[in-house]
Design a protein around this motif. Structure first.
Motif, short mmCIF file in Angstrom:
data_model
loop_
_atom_site.label_atom_id
_atom_site.label_comp_id
_atom_site.label_asym_id
_atom_site.label_seq_id
_atom_site.Cartn_x
_atom_site.Cartn_y
_atom_site.Cartn_z
N ARG A 22 -22.23 27.84 50.37
CA ARG A 22 -22.34 28.50 49.07
C ARG A 22 -21.36 27.83 48.11
NH1 ARG A 22 -26.14 31.75 47.46
NH2 ARG A 22 -24.85 33.51 46.78
N VAL A 23 -21.84 27.47 46.94
CA VAL A 23 -20.99 26.75 45.98
C VAL A 23 -21.11 27.38 44.59
CG1 VAL A 23 -20.95 24.49 47.14
CG2 VAL A 23 -22.89 25.08 45.66
N ARG A 24 -20.01 27.28 43.85
CA ARG A 24 -20.01 27.71 42.46
C ARG A 24 -19.92 26.46 41.58
NH1 ARG A 24 -16.40 31.01 42.83
NH2 ARG A 24 -17.52 32.97 42.72
N VAL A 25 -20.69 26.46 40.48
CA VAL A 25 -20.69 25.31 39.58
C VAL A 25 -19.54 25.48 38.59
CG1 VAL A 25 -22.03 23.92 37.97
CG2 VAL A 25 -23.19 25.13 39.83
N LEU A 26 -18.73 24.44 38.49
CA LEU A 26 -17.59 24.47 37.57
C LEU A 26 -18.07 24.25 36.14
CD1 LEU A 26 -15.16 22.34 39.75
CD2 LEU A 26 -15.28 24.84 39.55
N ASP A 27 -17.21 24.62 35.21
CA ASP A 27 -17.51 24.41 33.79
C ASP A 27 -16.46 23.43 33.26
OD1 ASP A 27 -18.44 24.56 31.24
OD2 ASP A 27 -17.69 26.59 30.85
N LEU A 28 -16.62 22.18 33.66
CA LEU A 28 -15.61 21.18 33.31
C LEU A 28 -15.73 20.82 31.83
CD1 LEU A 28 -16.07 18.77 36.38
CD2 LEU A 28 -14.43 20.65 36.12
N PRO A 29 -14.58 20.66 31.17
CA PRO A 29 -14.61 20.33 29.74
C PRO A 29 -14.86 18.85 29.51
CG PRO A 29 -12.35 20.53 30.47
CD PRO A 29 -13.22 20.80 31.68
N ARG A 30 -16.01 18.37 29.97
CA ARG A 30 -16.30 16.94 29.85
C ARG A 30 -17.33 16.70 28.76
NH1 ARG A 30 -15.73 13.54 35.25
NH2 ARG A 30 -14.01 14.73 36.13
N PRO A 31 -17.03 15.77 27.88
CA PRO A 31 -18.02 15.41 26.87
C PRO A 31 -18.91 14.28 27.38
CG PRO A 31 -15.98 14.26 26.42
CD PRO A 31 -15.79 15.02 27.72
N GLY A 32 -19.89 13.92 26.61
CA GLY A 32 -20.63 12.70 26.88
C GLY A 32 -21.82 12.91 27.80
N HIS A 33 -22.09 11.89 28.62
CA HIS A 33 -23.32 11.85 29.40
C HIS A 33 -23.16 12.66 30.68
CE1 HIS A 33 -27.25 10.20 30.28
NE2 HIS A 33 -26.86 9.86 31.49
N VAL A 34 -23.08 13.97 30.50
CA VAL A 34 -22.86 14.88 31.61
C VAL A 34 -24.21 15.38 32.11
CG1 VAL A 34 -22.02 17.21 32.09
CG2 VAL A 34 -20.54 15.56 30.96
N ARG A 35 -24.39 15.43 33.44
CA ARG A 35 -25.69 15.79 33.99
C ARG A 35 -25.71 17.22 34.53
NH1 ARG A 35 -28.44 13.06 31.19
NH2 ARG A 35 -30.24 13.48 32.48
N THR A 36 -24.75 18.01 34.19
CA THR A 36 -24.71 19.40 34.65
C THR A 36 -25.04 20.31 33.48
OG1 THR A 36 -22.98 18.83 36.23
CG2 THR A 36 -23.30 21.17 35.78
N PRO A 37 -26.26 20.84 33.42
CA PRO A 37 -26.61 21.68 32.26
C PRO A 37 -25.82 22.99 32.25
CG PRO A 37 -28.44 21.59 33.83
CD PRO A 37 -27.38 20.68 34.36
N HIS A 38 -25.69 23.55 31.06
CA HIS A 38 -24.86 24.75 30.92
C HIS A 38 -25.42 25.96 31.66
CE1 HIS A 38 -21.66 23.46 28.12
NE2 HIS A 38 -22.53 22.49 27.88
N TYR A 39 -26.72 26.01 31.84
CA TYR A 39 -27.27 27.24 32.42
C TYR A 39 -26.90 27.45 33.88
CZ TYR A 39 -31.20 24.67 34.59
OH TYR A 39 -31.97 23.84 35.36
N VAL A 40 -26.39 26.40 34.56
CA VAL A 40 -25.95 26.62 35.95
C VAL A 40 -24.43 26.77 36.07
CG1 VAL A 40 -27.94 25.50 37.06
CG2 VAL A 40 -25.90 24.14 36.50
N ARG A 41 -23.71 26.57 34.98
CA ARG A 41 -22.24 26.63 35.10
C ARG A 41 -21.79 28.06 35.40
NH1 ARG A 41 -20.21 22.10 30.66
NH2 ARG A 41 -21.85 20.61 31.18
#
Lengths: 106, 221
Positions: A22-41
């Motif tokens: 079981r994992v939790r998605v982090l909400d890293l403050p990264r700009p640019g070409h990030v592949r983690t959409p906000h809806y899973v953070r």
């Protein structure tokens, strides 16, 4: 399977997660070409598959092509967990690919 | 793709960077179109690429088609061993029947009586282009990308696909390195069709998962 795997790069750590974790998605403050959409953070899901080592798209997009490589996973979420107002079956799911540095153990 | 073919003009002429791009619904796409033209022209000018190489690559991209996806599906329907290999490693299985792909990996997700799969790229328009060519315009639209993750049943119904409540919907967000196609269920009534005829039933919508393969009306009658 991964054509980038042959590229020279610093050694990368063993995968931290295995299917079933079981994992939790982090909400890293990264700009640019990030592949983690906000809806899973901040959401909690389950690792279903280790997808291999990949050069990090967050680096590749800006010409940093020599690594380090990152571990990738497919993670599954219950739709009713992602969306408070989800209309559909309680067993509907969403699968997404996430890189290890975006995940913590839940 | 900004232009159908490379051309040698300079960029003093009238590209309005704020003109709306009707097909993408996003005014900023016009800016990227100009940037892409300028980059291409500079690469040609500095002899990194030739104009001919650029147009060859465009031709190669445009030669890919949905028919290659249809071949994979029809082979999987008729050859259980190939189906197993396709589900394990789509790219290797495709290569084994002469269909090379350039993306890192192809993940094939299988529909069953209990599971209906549908594919989206919420962040942009990731798609197995080296296999299927360019995605349809609606696949790139924000409406599809934002809605199918949060209300897949409603979006599928708009495509004419009503998924019963007891069938799970699995949405696959193709957000990173993997590329996806759906292996749909073989329609009833196709027992006598050969592999080529089966492949012809497989549309782009089937491979994205917004519609099941159907027999043509004539054959179904």
């Amino acid at each position: 399977m991964n054509p980038l795997a042959a590229a020279p790069r610093p050694a990368c750590g063993e995968p931290r997660f295995v299917p079933g974790d079981r994992v939790r998605v982090l909400d890293l403050p990264r700009p640019g070409h990030v592949r983690t959409p906000h809806y899973v953070r901040h959401k909690v899901g389950t690792v279903v598959e280790y997808t291999g080592l990949f050069l990090n798209p967050e680096d590749l997009a800006y010409g940093r092509c020599s690594g380090p490589a990152v571990n990738g996973y497919r993670v599954v979420f219950d739709q009713s967990h992602l969306w408070r107002d989800y209309r559909g079956s309680g067993s509907d799911r969403l699968f997404i690919e996430l890189y290890e540095h975006w995940l913590e153990r839940a | 793709m900004p232009h159908d073919a490379p051309h040698g003009h300079d960029h003093d002429h009238d590209h309005d960077p704020h003109a709306p791009a009707a097909d993408l619904g996003d005014a900023r796409s016009r800016w990227y179109e100009v940037a892409s033209d300028v980059m291409r022209d500079m690469l040609v000018e500095r002899q990194v690429l030739t104009a001919r190489e650029v147009s060859r690559q465009i031709e190669l991209m445009e030669s890919k088609s949905i028919q290659l996806g249809g071949r994979l599906v029809a082979r999987a329907w008729t050859d259980p061993d190939f189906r197993t290999r396709l589900l394990e490693d789509g790219k290797a299985a495709a290569a084994s029947i002469g269909i090379p792909m350039t993306e890192a990996a192809l993940k094939v997700v299988e529909d069953t009586p209990a599971v209906h799969n549908v594919i989206v790229c919420t962040l942009c328009s990731c798609y197995p282009r080296s296999l299927l060519g360019q995605p349809p315009a609606w696949y790139r639209n924000k409406a599809y990308r934002s809605r199918v993750v949060r209300e897949p049943r409603q979006v599928l119904a708009e495509f004419g696909t009503r998924v019963p409540d007891d069938v799970e919907i699995h949405v696959h967000d193709s957000n990173a390195d993997l590329r996806f196609i759906v292996l749909p269920m073989r329609p009833a009534g196709t027992e006598r069709l050969d592999e080529a005829a089966l492949a012809a039933l497989v549309t782009r919508d089937c491979l994205i998962g917004v519609a099941p393969p159907r027999l043509p009306d004539v054959a179904a009658a």
